[in-house]
Scaffold this motif. Structure first.
Motif, PDB file in Angstrom:
ATOM      1  N   UNK A  55       0.851  -1.185   0.000  1.00  0.00           N
ATOM      2  CA  UNK A  55       0.000   0.000   0.000  1.00  0.00           C
ATOM      3  C   UNK A  55       0.887   1.235   0.000  1.00  0.00           C
ATOM      4  N   UNK A  56       0.608   2.167  -0.890  1.00  0.00           N
ATOM      5  CA  UNK A  56       1.451   3.351  -1.045  1.00  0.00           C
ATOM      6  C   UNK A  56       0.588   4.604  -1.075  1.00  0.00           C
ATOM      7  N   UNK A  57       1.247   5.746  -0.903  1.00  0.00           N
ATOM      8  CA  UNK A  57       0.582   7.048  -0.956  1.00  0.00           C
ATOM      9  C   UNK A  57       1.008   7.749  -2.241  1.00  0.00           C
ATOM     10  N   UNK A  58       0.030   8.008  -3.080  1.00  0.00           N
ATOM     11  CA  UNK A  58       0.276   8.716  -4.329  1.00  0.00           C
ATOM     12  C   UNK A  58      -0.601   9.952  -4.419  1.00  0.00           C
ATOM     13  N   UNK A  59      -0.820  10.419  -5.639  1.00  0.00           N
ATOM     14  CA  UNK A  59      -1.631  11.617  -5.867  1.00  0.00           C
ATOM     15  C   UNK A  59      -2.677  11.328  -6.931  1.00  0.00           C
ATOM     16  N   UNK A  60      -3.926  11.676  -6.643  1.00  0.00           N
ATOM     17  CA  UNK A  60      -5.029  11.558  -7.597  1.00  0.00           C
ATOM     18  C   UNK A  60      -5.782  12.875  -7.626  1.00  0.00           C
ATOM     19  N   UNK A  61      -5.902  13.464  -8.796  1.00  0.00           N
ATOM     20  CA  UNK A  61      -6.607  14.743  -8.956  1.00  0.00           C
ATOM     21  C   UNK A  61      -6.085  15.809  -7.988  1.00  0.00           C
ATOM     22  N   UNK A  62      -4.767  15.825  -7.825  1.00  0.00           N
ATOM     23  CA  UNK A  62      -4.141  16.852  -7.005  1.00  0.00           C
ATOM     24  C   UNK A  62      -4.215  16.615  -5.509  1.00  0.00           C
ATOM     25  N   UNK A  63      -4.739  15.462  -5.092  1.00  0.00           N
ATOM     26  CA  UNK A  63      -4.856  15.161  -3.665  1.00  0.00           C
ATOM     27  C   UNK A  63      -4.144  13.853  -3.345  1.00  0.00           C
ATOM     28  N   UNK A  64      -3.665  13.739  -2.119  1.00  0.00           N
ATOM     29  CA  UNK A  64      -3.034  12.505  -1.676  1.00  0.00           C
ATOM     30  C   UNK A  64      -4.049  11.367  -1.682  1.00  0.00           C
ATOM     31  N   UNK A  65      -3.608  10.195  -2.106  1.00  0.00           N
ATOM     32  CA  UNK A  65      -4.512   9.052  -2.185  1.00  0.00           C
ATOM     33  C   UNK A  65      -3.725   7.759  -1.985  1.00  0.00           C
ATOM     34  N   UNK A  66      -4.425   6.715  -1.545  1.00  0.00           N
ATOM     35  CA  UNK A  66      -3.798   5.411  -1.380  1.00  0.00           C
ATOM     36  C   UNK A  66      -3.874   4.610  -2.676  1.00  0.00           C
ATOM     37  N   UNK A  67      -2.841   3.805  -2.907  1.00  0.00           N
ATOM     38  CA  UNK A  67      -2.820   2.893  -4.038  1.00  0.00           C
ATOM     39  C   UNK A  67      -2.057   1.641  -3.669  1.00  0.00           C
ATOM     40  N   UNK A  68      -1.861   0.747  -4.633  1.00  0.00           N
ATOM     41  CA  UNK A  68      -1.157  -0.507  -4.399  1.00  0.00           C
ATOM     42  C   UNK A  68      -0.072  -0.707  -5.448  1.00  0.00           C
ATOM     43  N   UNK A  69       1.057  -1.241  -5.014  1.00  0.00           N
ATOM     44  CA  UNK A  69       2.130  -1.573  -5.947  1.00  0.00           C
ATOM     45  C   UNK A  69       1.798  -2.868  -6.669  1.00  0.00           C
ATOM     46  N   UNK A  70       2.638  -3.238  -7.607  1.00  0.00           N
ATOM     47  CA  UNK A  70       2.485  -4.527  -8.272  1.00  0.00           C
ATOM     48  C   UNK A  70       2.780  -5.649  -7.277  1.00  0.00           C
ATOM     49  N   UNK A  71       2.156  -6.818  -7.505  1.00  0.00           N
ATOM     50  CA  UNK A  71       2.369  -7.963  -6.618  1.00  0.00           C
ATOM     51  C   UNK A  71       3.748  -8.567  -6.828  1.00  0.00           C
ATOM     52  N   UNK A  72       4.365  -8.979  -5.714  1.00  0.00           N
ATOM     53  CA  UNK A  72       5.683  -9.615  -5.779  1.00  0.00           C
ATOM     54  C   UNK A  72       5.875 -10.458  -4.531  1.00  0.00           C
ATOM     55  N   UNK A  73       6.662 -11.554  -4.610  1.00  0.00           N
ATOM     56  CA  UNK A  73       7.003 -12.316  -3.399  1.00  0.00           C
ATOM     57  C   UNK A  73       7.781 -11.422  -2.443  1.00  0.00           C
ATOM     58  N   UNK A  74       7.648 -11.704  -1.134  1.00  0.00           N
ATOM     59  CA  UNK A  74       8.316 -10.872  -0.143  1.00  0.00           C
ATOM     60  C   UNK A  74       8.804 -11.766   0.987  1.00  0.00           C
ATOM     61  N   UNK A  75      10.120 -11.912   1.083  1.00  0.00           N
ATOM     62  CA  UNK A  75      10.686 -12.782   2.110  1.00  0.00           C
ATOM     63  C   UNK A  75      10.298 -12.318   3.511  1.00  0.00           C
ATOM     64  N   UNK A  76      10.145 -11.006   3.673  1.00  0.00           N
ATOM     65  CA  UNK A  76       9.782 -10.428   4.961  1.00  0.00           C
ATOM     66  C   UNK A  76       8.493 -11.029   5.519  1.00  0.00           C
ATOM     67  N   UNK A  77       7.574 -11.392   4.620  1.00  0.00           N
ATOM     68  CA  UNK A  77       6.258 -11.881   5.045  1.00  0.00           C
ATOM     69  C   UNK A  77       6.024 -13.337   4.662  1.00  0.00           C
ATOM     70  N   UNK A  78       7.090 -14.078   4.436  1.00  0.00           N
ATOM     71  CA  UNK A  78       6.950 -15.482   4.040  1.00  0.00           C
ATOM     72  C   UNK A  78       6.137 -16.266   5.075  1.00  0.00           C
ATOM     73  N   UNK A  79       6.352 -15.978   6.355  1.00  0.00           N
ATOM     74  CA  UNK A  79       5.644 -16.735   7.394  1.00  0.00           C
ATOM     75  C   UNK A  79       4.163 -16.390   7.470  1.00  0.00           C
TER      76      UNK A  79
END
Length: 352
Positions: free
Chosen positions: A171-195
């Protein structure tokens, strides 16, 4: 939009979306516009009220629990009495007052405060003029460490991830129509959350506190090497599950993206992550704040104080006791865990 919001929108336009952790860090500690860098947010006139500001009993009992742990460990000297994120210094001041009668305790200790906010350091200095301040827990002295962290870990920046198959979308913070908004990055494996693949399903959101592992490990390493104990008190549960990011302004919840730098941002604490980084020391059983305080004798202390009160003061005192201990208020939402040496027992109020 706030001044910080305008800066963040310009930054995102230049370099791309921010992680939730990067956004929180800027909102809370930007040197010119950060929430904690620019104000004292505590109390009825502020944006939120913490347990030490509700009643003196909280800090008194915390102090006595640590003093007893010090006695149980053979009364070492000298020792470090430390607090992480000490607010106005109210908790530490109450703890010191309550422990004045413990023989040798004050002679053995020096007070150390881990605080990065210049504004809050000034407030702390009024109550604790003899304290030593630190920017990081790593610089605390190499000595037996008796440490308090009340509502500290909840303010550390978190990253958020949504499960997508066997991968994760951040989950990331970007900009939509000049305002801050939440979005999502592309899916990828993540060793940090393997468990976490074993206890989540597609669409589930989990949070990872970026600074928690290193801070917990530093505390644990000192306690394992020199003795002491850490009392960690915060709201959260055994494991992160779901979106817990929240913003508070004027004692009310607001949209986390609406007033960056002018609202407090916090998230629930993942106590399992604290336990996972407690080695080479040990960790206690996770306990509700209400049970912890009752074991320390808060009701008896409340009755003793109530005997001297009447009218509105008595009503307020009774409400404070209820707020700290009742399961429907802070008693169950807030949890307590301790870190202590393998050769010792947890401090009073907690179980192995």
């Amino acid at each position: 939009m706030t001044a910080l919001g305008d800066l963040l929108i310009a930054r995102i336009a230049r370099t791309g979306p921010l992680s939730v952790a990067e956004y929180m860090a800027e909102c809370l500690m930007h040197p010119d516009h950060g929430y904690y860098a620019t104000r004292d947010p505590f109390g009825v006139a502020g944006d939120f009220t913490t347990a030490p500001e509700i009643t003196q009993m909280f800090g008194e009992l915390i102090g006595l629990s640590l003093a007893q742990a010090w006695m149980d460990q053979g009364q070492p000297s000298p020792i470090t009495l430390a607090e992480l994120g000490p607010g106005r210094g109210t908790l530490m001041a109450d703890a010191l007052r309550a422990t004045k009668g413990v023989p040798g305790f004050h002679a053995a200790l020096s007070v150390h405060l881990v605080e990065t906010s210049p504004t809050l350091r000034q407030a702390q200095a009024k109550l604790l003029p003899d304290a030593t301040w630190h920017d990081h827990v790593e610089t605390l002295p190499d000595a037996p460490l008796f440490l308090i962290a009340n509502e500290f870990f909840d303010a550390l920046p978190i990253r958020q991830f949504v499960r997508d198959g066997n991968g994760w979308r951040e989950k990331v913070v970007g900009v939509t129509d000049g305002k801050l908004s939440f979005g999502l990055s592309a899916a990828a494996p993540l060793a940090l959350l393997e468990d976490r693949l074993t206890d989540t399903k597609d669409g589930d959101l989990v949070e990872h506190c970026v600074g928690l592992p290193a801070i917990t490990a530093s505390i644990s390493t000192k306690i394992a090497a020199f003795g002491g104990t850490a009392l960690i008190i915060d709201y959260g549960d055994w494991q992160s599950q779901g979106d817990t990011l929240q913003a508070l302004k004027a004692q009310a919840h607001v949209d986390p993206l609406t007033t960056p730098g002018d609202a407090d941002l916090t998230a629930h604490v993942d106590f399992a992550a604290i336990a996972a980084h407690a080695s080479p020391a040990r960790f206690s059983r996770l306990t509700g704040q209400g049970v912890f305080l009752e074991r320390l004798g808060i009701t008896g202390r409340a009755q003793a104080l109530a005997a001297k009160l009447s009218g509105d003061a008595l009503t307020s005192h009774i409400a404070a006791h209820r707020r700290l201990t009742h399961p429907a208020e802070m008693g169950e939402l807030f949890k307590v865990i301790s870190i202590y040496p393998v050769t010792a027992q947890p401090p009073p109020g907690l179980e192995p």
